[in-house]
Motif scaffolding. Structure first.
Motif, mmCIF file in Angstrom:
data_model
loop_
_atom_site.group_PDB
_atom_site.id
_atom_site.type_symbol
_atom_site.label_atom_id
_atom_site.label_comp_id
_atom_site.label_asym_id
_atom_site.label_seq_id
_atom_site.Cartn_x
_atom_site.Cartn_y
_atom_site.Cartn_z
ATOM 1 N N GLU A 46 0.822 -1.218 0.000
ATOM 2 C CA GLU A 46 0.000 0.000 0.000
ATOM 3 C C GLU A 46 0.856 1.267 0.000
ATOM 4 O O GLU A 46 0.355 2.358 -0.210
ATOM 5 C CB GLU A 46 -0.886 0.046 1.252
ATOM 6 N N ILE A 47 2.142 1.097 0.304
ATOM 7 C CA ILE A 47 3.005 2.268 0.467
ATOM 8 C C ILE A 47 3.551 2.756 -0.863
ATOM 9 O O ILE A 47 4.172 1.994 -1.588
ATOM 10 C CB ILE A 47 4.214 1.913 1.375
ATOM 11 N N TYR A 48 3.289 4.005 -1.196
ATOM 12 C CA TYR A 48 4.014 4.598 -2.309
ATOM 13 C C TYR A 48 3.989 6.114 -2.230
ATOM 14 O O TYR A 48 3.214 6.695 -1.482
ATOM 15 C CB TYR A 48 3.506 4.098 -3.655
ATOM 16 N N ASP A 49 4.884 6.703 -2.971
ATOM 17 C CA ASP A 49 5.041 8.145 -2.931
ATOM 18 C C ASP A 49 5.167 8.625 -4.370
ATOM 19 O O ASP A 49 5.385 7.842 -5.281
ATOM 20 C CB ASP A 49 6.317 8.483 -2.152
ATOM 21 N N GLU A 50 5.044 9.908 -4.576
ATOM 22 C CA GLU A 50 5.207 10.417 -5.938
ATOM 23 C C GLU A 50 6.667 10.448 -6.359
ATOM 24 O O GLU A 50 6.981 10.552 -7.531
ATOM 25 C CB GLU A 50 4.592 11.821 -6.064
ATOM 26 N N ARG A 51 7.562 10.389 -5.372
ATOM 27 C CA ARG A 51 8.992 10.469 -5.706
ATOM 28 C C ARG A 51 9.708 9.158 -5.399
ATOM 29 O O ARG A 51 9.210 8.331 -4.633
ATOM 30 C CB ARG A 51 9.633 11.597 -4.893
ATOM 31 N N ASP A 52 10.899 9.017 -5.954
ATOM 32 C CA ASP A 52 11.694 7.818 -5.670
ATOM 33 C C ASP A 52 12.375 7.959 -4.319
ATOM 34 O O ASP A 52 13.513 8.404 -4.232
ATOM 35 C CB ASP A 52 12.750 7.617 -6.769
ATOM 36 N N VAL A 53 11.665 7.605 -3.272
ATOM 37 C CA VAL A 53 12.210 7.834 -1.930
ATOM 38 C C VAL A 53 12.298 6.548 -1.097
ATOM 39 O O VAL A 53 12.769 6.573 0.031
ATOM 40 C CB VAL A 53 11.378 8.874 -1.143
ATOM 41 N N ALA A 119 13.380 1.419 3.744
ATOM 42 C CA ALA A 119 13.588 2.673 4.470
ATOM 43 C C ALA A 119 13.345 3.892 3.598
ATOM 44 O O ALA A 119 13.560 3.860 2.391
ATOM 45 C CB ALA A 119 15.009 2.724 5.023
ATOM 46 N N SER A 120 12.895 4.956 4.251
ATOM 47 C CA SER A 120 12.772 6.246 3.599
ATOM 48 C C SER A 120 12.812 7.341 4.651
ATOM 49 O O SER A 120 11.937 7.403 5.519
ATOM 50 C CB SER A 120 11.449 6.325 2.831
ATOM 51 N N ALA A 121 13.851 8.169 4.600
ATOM 52 C CA ALA A 121 13.971 9.254 5.577
ATOM 53 C C ALA A 121 12.831 10.249 5.398
ATOM 54 O O ALA A 121 12.254 10.738 6.350
ATOM 55 C CB ALA A 121 15.314 9.959 5.417
ATOM 56 N N LEU A 122 12.488 10.503 4.140
ATOM 57 C CA LEU A 122 11.493 11.512 3.830
ATOM 58 C C LEU A 122 10.111 11.169 4.364
ATOM 59 O O LEU A 122 9.350 12.039 4.774
ATOM 60 C CB LEU A 122 11.429 11.707 2.311
ATOM 61 N N THR A 123 9.750 9.904 4.365
ATOM 62 C CA THR A 123 8.424 9.522 4.859
ATOM 63 C C THR A 123 8.520 8.793 6.197
ATOM 64 O O THR A 123 7.552 8.171 6.639
ATOM 65 C CB THR A 123 7.681 8.630 3.851
ATOM 66 N N SER A 124 9.700 8.848 6.844
ATOM 67 C CA SER A 124 9.910 8.187 8.139
ATOM 68 C C SER A 124 9.490 6.727 8.131
ATOM 69 O O SER A 124 8.705 6.311 8.977
ATOM 70 C CB SER A 124 9.158 8.893 9.263
ATOM 71 N N LEU A 125 9.994 5.994 7.190
ATOM 72 C CA LEU A 125 9.696 4.558 7.193
ATOM 73 C C LEU A 125 10.977 3.785 7.425
ATOM 74 O O LEU A 125 12.008 4.063 6.811
ATOM 75 C CB LEU A 125 9.086 4.138 5.859
ATOM 76 N N LEU A 126 10.904 2.843 8.362
ATOM 77 C CA LEU A 126 12.044 1.952 8.545
ATOM 78 C C LEU A 126 11.551 0.583 8.996
ATOM 79 O O LEU A 126 10.961 0.444 10.061
ATOM 80 C CB LEU A 126 13.024 2.529 9.578
#
Ligand SMILES: [Zn+2]
Length: 403
Positions: A46-53, A119-126
């Motif tokens: 379900e997780i996605y973003d508009e950018r490659d993050v 992981a993604s720093a921008l969306t705080s996922l780890l």
């Protein structure tokens, strides 16, 4: 279980409507082994973003030698990724790398053979998972977590049970991603119970047979209870001598159907032996299952039934929620692009700067990964097939339909 590293892991999910990532803080102080079947792949899909993050990393960690290979692999991927990122995304990628830097190379714990990090720093996922099976080295930065390798591991390493028994002892294990968990242990002491009393040999034998029978019926009850509600591929019955076939006869039909195989094995067999023998039977079962699926697909296609082949038709079926089972060749890979706003997916066409439909940002993807995520989001089952001529001639992609 003591693990000295106390760290707070952040997870957040950017939902369809995109905005406000809802934040969820998880404390994962002790990171013990996670069976791949326990990783919430649906949630990850379900997780996605508009950018490659989103950074996804799969590393084998079975031996110390892997570590230096992992380090040079990560370095070279890091460099390659940075070379193609815009300045803004390089910053966020660097932050993400700083978060995962250490944990990618943590010393492995007993039984650990691989590690998966999203992981993604921008969306705080780890998310960090230590697993008992060995993945291929992979490191990808994309607009969503890269799930295909995990999905394939889950297909091959579904949980299964092993019942190890002789006429006086039974042990039930659940093998989860090559890590055995003992679920139950039953034993009777035939000799002590019946030795005294000066019975005739005949009477003793009769009592012994009766005792074995009631012992086995207890084993059957326990087995049924333990397997009820468990998502398992099936059960391997192992042990020395005749008692296995006696037990098989006593199994109710629906349990008998779940028996993957019956093998001669010492009651003192090591866990390593159990896994080796069990894996062979489990993988054989997996191959049979996927071959059946592929044949079903082929015959449905031949008779113009409920099936589609190829990326375009499969994509449409998934998008309309008509796909019941997505069937993928294991090595299928189709380059293409996705619009990160309206989710339009195009295979093989050159990636436009912005989406021709909505003007949203696009990114290059493996269309097979996108189809997989779509299947997870729409509740379609996914089956990976080792090889199949019919699928191979249709981009390695097809689906059985609900209607
Ligand atoms: Zn669009």
């Amino acid at each position: 279980m003591a693990f000295e590293l106390q760290q707070t892991l952040f997870t957040s999910r950017a939902h369809l409507d995109g905005m406000e990532p809802e934040e969820e803080f998880r404390k994962v102080g002790d990171l013990s082994l996670t069976p791949v079947t326990e990783i919430d792949i649906k949630e990850l899909a379900e997780i996605y973003d508009e950018r490659d993050v989103y950074l996804s990393v799969y590393l084998p960690t079975a031996s110390g030698e892997e570590e230096s290979l992992n380090r040079s692999f990560v370095r070279s991927r890091e460099k390659a990724i940075e070379e193609v990122l815009s300045r803004e995304l390089i910053e966020s990628f660097k932050e993400t790398m700083a978060i995962v830097e250490d944990l990618l190379f943590w010393k492995s714990i007993p039984g650990e053979r691989g590690r998966i990090v999203f992981a993604s720093a921008l969306t705080s996922l780890l998310h960090v998972y230590r697993i008992g099976i060995e993945p291929d080295r992979t490191m990808v930065l994309n607009s969503s977590p890269f799930l295909l390798p995990l999905a394939k591991l889950r297909d091959d390493y579904m949980d299964y049970g092993v019942l190890l028994l002789d006429s006086r002892e039974a042990r039930l294990f659940c093998i989860r991603s090559d890590v055995p968990e003992e679920m139950g242990h039953l034993s009777i002491d035939l000799m002590n119970k019946h030795k005294k009393g000066g019975w005739s040999q005949m009477r003793f034998n009769r009592l012994r047979r009766g005792a074995i029978k009631s012992f086995l019926s207890e084993v059957v009850d326990d087995l049924q209870e333990s397997c009820a509600g468990q998502e398992m591929r099936g059960i391997v019955i192992a042990g020395p001598g005749e008692v296995k076939s006696q037990l098989l006869e006593m199994l109710p039909d629906e349990m008998e159907k779940r028996v993957l195989g019956v093998v001669d094995l010492s009651i003192d067999a090591s866990q390593k032996d159990l896994i080796e023998i069990g894996d062979e039977l489990a993988l054989e079962d997996e191959r049979t299952r996927s071959t059946e699926r592929a044949e079903e697909l082929r015959s449905e296609i031949l008779r113009g039934g409920l099936a589609v082949l190829g990326v375009e038709a499969t994509k449409a079926a998934l998008a309309e929620g008509r796909a019941n089972v997505l069937i993928l060749l294991k090595d299928a890979s189709v380059p293409g692009w996705i619009c990160e706003r309206c989710q339009v997916i195009e295979a093989r066409k050159r990636q436009p700067e912005t989406c021709p439909t909505c003007g949203g940002p696009t990114s290059a993807v493996d269309v097979v990964e996108e189809l997989y995520e779509l299947a997870e989001r729409t509740g379609a089952e996914v089956e990976f097939v080792e090889e199949d001529a019919c699928l191979a001639s249709s981009e390695g992609v097809g689906a059985l339909l609900r209607y």
